[in-house]
Design a protein around this motif. Structure first.
Motif, PDB file in Angstrom:
ATOM      1  N   ARG A 184      67.205  45.033 -52.509  1.00 26.57           N
ATOM      2  CA  ARG A 184      68.046  46.190 -52.177  1.00 26.57           C
ATOM      3  C   ARG A 184      66.710  46.895 -50.623  1.00 26.57           C
ATOM      4  N   HIS A 185      66.719  47.590 -50.081  1.00 27.01           N
ATOM      5  CA  HIS A 185      65.867  48.208 -48.635  1.00 27.01           C
ATOM      6  C   HIS A 185      65.161  49.569 -49.038  1.00 27.01           C
ATOM      7  N   LEU A 186      63.591  49.612 -48.494  1.00 25.13           N
ATOM      8  CA  LEU A 186      63.342  51.314 -48.949  1.00 25.13           C
ATOM      9  C   LEU A 186      64.218  51.945 -47.663  1.00 25.13           C
ATOM     10  N   PRO A 187      64.816  52.992 -48.023  1.00 19.99           N
ATOM     11  CA  PRO A 187      64.513  53.711 -46.948  1.00 19.99           C
ATOM     12  C   PRO A 187      63.932  54.925 -46.230  1.00 19.99           C
ATOM     13  N   LEU A 188      64.003  54.153 -44.368  1.00 16.80           N
ATOM     14  CA  LEU A 188      62.333  54.753 -43.560  1.00 16.80           C
ATOM     15  C   LEU A 188      63.962  55.845 -42.662  1.00 16.80           C
ATOM     16  N   ALA A 189      63.572  56.992 -42.945  1.00 15.25           N
ATOM     17  CA  ALA A 189      63.539  57.640 -41.487  1.00 15.25           C
ATOM     18  C   ALA A 189      62.576  57.014 -39.831  1.00 15.25           C
ATOM     19  N   GLU A 236      71.181  64.781 -34.719  1.00 24.29           N
ATOM     20  CA  GLU A 236      70.179  66.065 -35.274  1.00 24.29           C
ATOM     21  C   GLU A 236      69.488  65.579 -36.688  1.00 24.29           C
ATOM     22  N   ARG A 237      70.362  65.241 -37.592  1.00 22.28           N
ATOM     23  CA  ARG A 237      70.871  64.771 -38.819  1.00 22.28           C
ATOM     24  C   ARG A 237      71.040  63.287 -39.348  1.00 22.28           C
ATOM     25  N   ARG A 238      70.721  62.876 -40.419  1.00 24.84           N
ATOM     26  CA  ARG A 238      71.613  61.572 -40.923  1.00 24.84           C
ATOM     27  C   ARG A 238      71.595  61.974 -42.057  1.00 24.84           C
ATOM     28  N   ALA A 239      72.172  60.930 -43.239  1.00 23.64           N
ATOM     29  CA  ALA A 239      72.573  60.674 -44.348  1.00 23.64           C
ATOM     30  C   ALA A 239      72.478  59.880 -44.722  1.00 23.64           C
ATOM     31  N   LEU A 240      71.678  59.579 -45.895  1.00 30.80           N
ATOM     32  CA  LEU A 240      71.826  58.381 -46.548  1.00 30.80           C
ATOM     33  C   LEU A 240      71.799  58.770 -47.838  1.00 30.80           C
ATOM     34  N   ASN A 241      71.845  57.193 -48.448  1.00 31.08           N
ATOM     35  CA  ASN A 241      72.072  57.032 -50.256  1.00 31.08           C
ATOM     36  C   ASN A 241      70.198  56.484 -50.302  1.00 31.08           C
ATOM     37  N   ILE A 242      69.683  56.952 -51.435  1.00 33.67           N
ATOM     38  CA  ILE A 242      68.305  56.240 -51.911  1.00 33.67           C
ATOM     39  C   ILE A 242      68.062  56.181 -53.031  1.00 33.67           C
ATOM     40  N   ALA A 243      67.650  54.858 -53.467  1.00 34.84           N
ATOM     41  CA  ALA A 243      67.296  55.018 -54.243  1.00 34.84           C
ATOM     42  C   ALA A 243      65.698  54.235 -54.821  1.00 34.84           C
ATOM     43  N   LEU A 254      74.451  58.701 -57.051  1.00 32.93           N
ATOM     44  CA  LEU A 254      73.616  58.270 -56.543  1.00 32.93           C
ATOM     45  C   LEU A 254      72.663  59.689 -56.131  1.00 32.93           C
ATOM     46  N   MET A 255      71.422  59.607 -55.407  1.00 33.49           N
ATOM     47  CA  MET A 255      71.278  60.613 -54.739  1.00 33.49           C
ATOM     48  C   MET A 255      71.334  60.418 -53.002  1.00 33.49           C
ATOM     49  N   ARG A 256      71.719  62.096 -52.422  1.00 34.26           N
ATOM     50  CA  ARG A 256      72.157  60.986 -51.321  1.00 34.26           C
ATOM     51  C   ARG A 256      70.743  62.221 -50.562  1.00 34.26           C
ATOM     52  N   ALA A 257      70.594  61.750 -49.675  1.00 34.37           N
ATOM     53  CA  ALA A 257      69.404  63.036 -48.656  1.00 34.37           C
ATOM     54  C   ALA A 257      70.314  63.182 -47.160  1.00 34.37           C
ATOM     55  N   TRP A 267      64.598  55.215 -58.094  1.00 36.83           N
ATOM     56  CA  TRP A 267      62.591  55.799 -57.835  1.00 36.83           C
ATOM     57  C   TRP A 267      63.305  56.854 -56.624  1.00 36.83           C
ATOM     58  N   VAL A 268      63.591  57.643 -56.605  1.00 33.44           N
ATOM     59  CA  VAL A 268      64.003  58.840 -55.577  1.00 33.44           C
ATOM     60  C   VAL A 268      62.627  59.388 -56.028  1.00 33.44           C
TER      61      VAL A 268
END
Length: 286
Positions: free
Chosen positions: A141-146, A227-234, A211-214, A69-70
């Motif tokens: 599985r976690h909710l991705p949070l900034a 200044e930036r961060r990469a994480l996978n988001i499902a 997978l989708m990476r943000a 559910w991206v």
């Protein structure tokens, strides 16, 4: 009370809390009506509700696969705090489930079937849609949070992932024994394996599903200078905001690329061809 029943009771309580906190997050979002974006679909509160409560197997679903559910949700402090509360429940659920899986693995099938009955209305609704069993990974599985306001999110398919498990010659032989020992190609691989020193370590490679990476670009550098961060988001990515707006977003392709987007590294430690093809087992370069 025996440990397995006490642990099961604790898991049931955590599952109840997970459902309640998820429903509270949905209710808060419906009240606040935050800006949202959904990949390959229309962002709506029904979409968000389905994403946050998608704990279930669908008929015919591969047990190893999960549904994605991206999307992105612009969240104020209260919405971010509630999303964090959901993640805390997920962490506890994963810890408790891991303990049961380690010591009482036969209980897992019963857990998948019985936990949904603790919420009859939800269970009856999902059963009518062919989703009456829990998908445990989709529960924890976690909710991705900034962690800070984001100026831009760049989304891209990542299809080069792989997991590598080190195996001894004896362990590979044991895995081969589980296959058809009479087949000529298995016998050939047995003979190849027998020619190796007993102490040599091999690598079993498993390609991971795309997978989708943000890639998140923060509005201001964090305290540690990042200044930036990469994480996978499902699941939907929650980003804090101070002006109720979504960050700048790109639209990635609807489907992942058919081939690897990057070439194998030239300094790969593994040989280019599998040594035991039936098990995807490689030798390390000498």
């Amino acid at each position: 009370m025996e440990p397995q029943y006490r642990w099961l009771a604790e898991l049931e309580q955590t599952f109840d809390a997970l459902v309640e906190e998820s429903e509270a997050l949905i209710a808060l979002a419906r009240h606040q009506r935050p800006a949202m974006w959904a990949f390959n679909g229309e962002a709506s509160f029904d979409w968000l509700s389905r994403a946050l409560t998608d704990f279930w197997y669908q008929d015919g679903q591969d047990g190893r696969a999960t549904r994605d559910w991206v999307g992105v949700v612009a969240a104020d402090e209260t919405l971010m705090a509630q999303a964090q509360a959901v993640n805390r429940c997920k962490e506890i659920f994963a810890e408790q489930l891991g303990r049961i899986r380690k010591h009482y693995p036969r209980m897992i099938a019963d857990i998948k079937a019985t936990l949904p009955f603790r919420h009859p209305e939800l269970h009856d609704h999902l059963r009518s849609g062919g989703m009456a069993r829990l998908h445990l990974k989709q529960c924890w599985r976690h909710l991705p949070l900034a962690e800070a306001p984001v100026a831009r999110v760049r989304l891209a398919w990542y299809s080069s992932g792989r997991s590598i498990k080190r195996l001894s010659v004896a362990e590979v032989a044991e895995k081969l024994a589980a296959l058809d020992n009479q087949a000529a190609h298995i016998q050939l691989q047995y003979r190849q394996l027998a020619g190796l020193p007993d102490g040599e370590m091999l690598a079993q490679v498993q390609r991971q599903a795309p997978l989708m990476r943000a890639n998140l670009f923060y509005r201001e550098p964090l305290e540690d200078g990042r200044e930036r961060r990469a994480l996978n988001i499902a699941l939907p990515l929650f980003v804090p905001h101070d002006d109720a707006r979504l960050p700048q977003l790109n639209q990635p392709p609807a489907q992942p690329p058919e081939k690897r987007s990057r070439a194998l590294r030239g300094d790969s430690k593994l040989e280019s061809e599998p040594f035991i093809p039936s098990l995807r087992v490689y030798r390390y370069r000498q």
